[in-house]
Write a protein that holds these residues in place. Structure first.
Motif, short mmCIF file in Angstrom:
data_model
loop_
_atom_site.label_atom_id
_atom_site.label_comp_id
_atom_site.label_asym_id
_atom_site.label_seq_id
_atom_site.Cartn_x
_atom_site.Cartn_y
_atom_site.Cartn_z
N ARG A 292 -15.39 -12.16 3.97
CA ARG A 292 -14.46 -11.58 4.80
C ARG A 292 -14.93 -11.72 6.31
O ARG A 292 -14.20 -12.10 7.21
CB ARG A 292 -14.54 -10.16 4.57
CG ARG A 292 -13.56 -9.23 5.24
CD ARG A 292 -12.12 -9.63 5.03
NE ARG A 292 -11.17 -8.89 5.90
CZ ARG A 292 -10.14 -9.21 6.54
NH1 ARG A 292 -9.69 -10.73 6.68
NH2 ARG A 292 -9.34 -8.48 7.25
N ILE B 65 -12.74 -13.53 9.41
CA ILE B 65 -12.44 -12.96 10.65
C ILE B 65 -12.98 -13.68 11.78
O ILE B 65 -12.47 -13.76 12.88
CB ILE B 65 -13.00 -11.34 10.52
CG1 ILE B 65 -12.34 -10.45 9.64
CG2 ILE B 65 -13.02 -10.87 11.82
CD1 ILE B 65 -13.06 -9.36 9.19
N HIS C 68 -19.32 -6.97 9.96
CA HIS C 68 -17.69 -6.87 9.60
C HIS C 68 -17.01 -6.19 10.83
O HIS C 68 -16.13 -6.56 11.26
CB HIS C 68 -17.61 -6.13 8.33
CG HIS C 68 -16.24 -6.20 7.95
ND1 HIS C 68 -16.09 -5.48 6.44
CD2 HIS C 68 -14.89 -6.31 8.18
CE1 HIS C 68 -14.70 -5.87 6.22
NE2 HIS C 68 -14.30 -6.16 7.36
N LEU D 205 -14.49 -7.62 13.20
CA LEU D 205 -13.15 -7.09 13.71
C LEU D 205 -12.56 -6.55 14.78
O LEU D 205 -11.49 -6.94 15.20
CB LEU D 205 -13.12 -6.02 12.20
CG LEU D 205 -11.53 -5.82 11.78
CD1 LEU D 205 -10.94 -6.86 11.19
CD2 LEU D 205 -11.54 -4.52 10.94
N GLN E 137 -3.87 -6.77 9.77
CA GLN E 137 -4.08 -6.23 8.26
C GLN E 137 -2.97 -6.67 7.44
O GLN E 137 -3.37 -7.42 6.45
CB GLN E 137 -3.98 -4.78 8.19
CG GLN E 137 -4.49 -4.35 7.01
CD GLN E 137 -4.59 -2.78 6.93
OE1 GLN E 137 -3.53 -1.88 7.35
NE2 GLN E 137 -5.79 -2.29 6.35
N ASP F 56 -3.59 -10.68 7.09
CA ASP F 56 -4.68 -10.91 5.89
C ASP F 56 -4.21 -10.55 4.57
O ASP F 56 -4.43 -11.43 3.84
CB ASP F 56 -5.69 -9.72 6.43
CG ASP F 56 -6.61 -10.01 7.65
OD1 ASP F 56 -6.67 -11.30 8.09
OD2 ASP F 56 -7.22 -9.11 8.20
N ILE F 57 -3.72 -9.52 4.31
CA ILE F 57 -2.98 -9.60 3.12
C ILE F 57 -1.98 -10.30 2.60
O ILE F 57 -2.19 -10.54 1.48
CB ILE F 57 -2.24 -7.69 2.85
CG1 ILE F 57 -3.45 -6.66 3.35
CG2 ILE F 57 -1.79 -7.51 1.55
CD1 ILE F 57 -2.98 -5.50 3.43
N ARG G 266 -6.22 -12.30 1.53
CA ARG G 266 -7.76 -11.91 1.97
C ARG G 266 -8.11 -10.85 1.40
O ARG G 266 -7.25 -9.54 1.33
CB ARG G 266 -7.79 -11.90 3.33
CG ARG G 266 -7.59 -13.40 3.90
CD ARG G 266 -7.83 -13.31 5.66
NE ARG G 266 -7.72 -14.58 6.15
CZ ARG G 266 -7.84 -15.00 7.59
NH1 ARG G 266 -8.10 -13.98 8.18
NH2 ARG G 266 -8.17 -16.20 7.82
N TRP G 267 -9.43 -10.53 1.18
CA TRP G 267 -9.97 -9.24 0.82
C TRP G 267 -10.14 -8.33 2.01
O TRP G 267 -10.76 -8.73 2.74
CB TRP G 267 -11.26 -9.25 0.12
CG TRP G 267 -12.02 -8.24 -0.59
CD1 TRP G 267 -11.62 -7.50 -1.41
CD2 TRP G 267 -13.14 -7.45 -0.08
NE1 TRP G 267 -12.52 -6.46 -1.85
CE2 TRP G 267 -13.56 -6.22 -0.91
CE3 TRP G 267 -13.96 -7.90 1.02
CZ2 TRP G 267 -14.52 -5.83 -0.73
CZ3 TRP G 267 -15.15 -6.79 1.28
CH2 TRP G 267 -15.21 -6.12 0.39
N THR G 268 -9.40 -6.82 1.94
CA THR G 268 -9.44 -6.24 2.99
C THR G 268 -9.97 -4.95 2.72
O THR G 268 -9.87 -3.77 3.40
CB THR G 268 -8.17 -6.15 3.57
OG1 THR G 268 -7.31 -5.47 2.65
CG2 THR G 268 -7.45 -7.46 4.15
N ASP H 11 -12.01 -3.18 5.09
CA ASP H 11 -11.98 -3.30 6.53
C ASP H 11 -12.21 -1.97 7.11
O ASP H 11 -11.64 -0.81 6.82
CB ASP H 11 -10.56 -3.67 6.83
CG ASP H 11 -10.47 -5.35 6.65
OD1 ASP H 11 -11.61 -5.86 6.37
OD2 ASP H 11 -9.51 -6.03 7.17
#
Length: 180
Positions: free
Chosen positions: A11, A15, A85, A89, A153, A156-157, A161-163, A166
């Motif tokens: 992740r 980013i 992270h 972000l 977001q 990403d979804i 992607r794994w969120t 976040d």
């Protein structure tokens, strides 16, 4: 130990890759008008501020202060990855905000050039140029942290992607405030 550190690493890498792409676009945007008489106009002023803001993000060091955790090396690694992270972000969020502001300013330049059609500003252009400036101000006002966070977001979804971990918008905003 939750076994998610590989997901966390992936992740952070995603980013940071996004942020790197944004920085490329930010750095490529013009900051000086072809005609120096336009230097202090609204759009060119916004573009120069975006360049300054983009440089600030690059010059701001990462917050590497992570408290020592109990639970061993895996838990310490988890805490460090969560800190990185948040930093990544926050940088991507700020980069996206700058990029959107630059895009609005570049639309302003195109609109202004269309109004002037190669001529110098004159009384006959006054109302149209004022409307052009107001359009820029409106667009800039619509670029909000809430909108950026939600759009990133959702993207990403959509990309799968794994969120799951976040940081919240509030945490990102705290990170941004701490870097000023």
């Amino acid at each position: 130990m939750d076994g998610l550190n590989d997901y966390r690493r992936a992740r952070v890498a995603e980013i940071l890759a996004d942020f790197t792409t944004l920085q490329f676009y930010i750095a490529a945007a013009p900051v000086d008008p072809p005609n120096q008489e336009d230097y202090y106009t609204e759009g060119w002023r916004a573009l120069r501020q975006c360049a300054v803001d983009g440089q600030h993000i690059l010059n701001t060091g990462a917050d590497t202060h992570v408290p020592i955790t109990k639970g061993g090396l895996e838990e310490q690694s988890k805490a460090e990855l969560q800190q990185v992270h948040l930093d990544a972000l926050g940088r991507r969020h700020q980069g996206q905000k700058i990029y959107l502001r630059q895009a609005a300013a570049q639309r302003w330049i195109e609109l202004r050039n269309g109004i002037l059609q190669g001529k110098k500003p004159a009384a006959e252009h006054q109302a149209s140029l004022q409307a052009c400036d107001e359009q820029l101000w409106l667009e800039l006002a619509q670029i909000t942290d809430e909108g950026i966070y939600a759009d990133l977001q959702a993207a990403d979804i959509q990309m799968g992607r794994w969120t799951g971990e976040d940081p919240s918008l509030r945490a990102v905003q705290r990170w941004i405030r701490s870097r000023r």
